[in-house]
Design an enzyme around this catalytic site. Sequence first.
Site, mmCIF file in Angstrom:
data_model
loop_
_atom_site.group_PDB
_atom_site.id
_atom_site.type_symbol
_atom_site.label_atom_id
_atom_site.label_comp_id
_atom_site.label_asym_id
_atom_site.label_seq_id
_atom_site.Cartn_x
_atom_site.Cartn_y
_atom_site.Cartn_z
ATOM 1 N N ASP A 84 0.736 -1.282 -0.237
ATOM 2 C CA ASP A 84 -0.117 0.232 0.049
ATOM 3 C C ASP A 84 0.882 1.114 0.028
ATOM 4 O O ASP A 84 1.616 1.575 0.848
ATOM 5 C CB ASP A 84 -1.010 0.115 1.245
ATOM 6 N N LYS A 133 -7.094 3.288 -2.934
ATOM 7 C CA LYS A 133 -7.349 3.367 -1.280
ATOM 8 C C LYS A 133 -7.589 4.816 -0.731
ATOM 9 O O LYS A 133 -6.995 5.619 -1.524
ATOM 10 C CB LYS A 133 -6.257 2.636 -0.592
ATOM 11 N N LYS A 160 -10.237 0.032 -1.651
ATOM 12 C CA LYS A 160 -10.023 -0.121 -0.160
ATOM 13 C C LYS A 160 -10.343 0.947 0.603
ATOM 14 O O LYS A 160 -9.999 2.176 0.101
ATOM 15 C CB LYS A 160 -8.734 -0.520 -0.045
#
Length: 226
Positions: free
Chosen positions: A94, A156, A185
């Site tokens: 991430d 995300k 996400k």
Amino acid sequence: MTTEQIDYARYIDHTLLAMDTTESQINQLCEEARQHNFYAVCVNSGYVPLAAHLLQESNVKVCSVIGFPLGAGLTVSKAFEAKAAIAAGAQEIDMVINVGWLKSGLNDEVKADIAAVREVCAAIPLKVILETCLLSDEQIVVVCEMCRELDVAFVKTSTGFSTGGAREDYVKLMRATVGSEMGVKASGAVRDRATAGKMIAAGATRIGTSSGVAIVSGDAADTGSY
């Protein structure tokens, strides 16, 4: 699918990213992830080796954050950290975008930053953290389009360390922009089952939270958690 039918555990990246996180807390995080069969744990890269060791005989994946939480480091540093985290056992990455570059109109630089980490990740799923609370809707769309073009796995919403976290409208906008194939996400301020259900209904396919146990049990969580 109703909220009662959702297998919340398989959406959850069980997350612990505080700067004062101890080894015993990582042990607990991984044990909870095993017990509840969460999709992954999400930790800072320095704890990837420990988490990978603790989870080596489980179905729980190890995710590492990169350039976290500011995203403002050199691109070469982000790429190096991602490569090192993968070598240490990270199965997902991430990364935080350079928000300042985006807000300065340096779109080519932002895309190149993402592309450098994407290249290092190769088959390892890459999630790109936008920090949506700092962006306009137009900027969110721009980054989502970049990520779609670069074939990253997920976009995300948030680090959970800025001025706000996931919101339904952010998730809906991101889903509408990336289409049905990419992951979205929702992270930051998802602390209970009701909120997680709303994010999933809005289009989230993964939830980043330190309140995973509370979500799967239906209990209330500490409002100070990620």
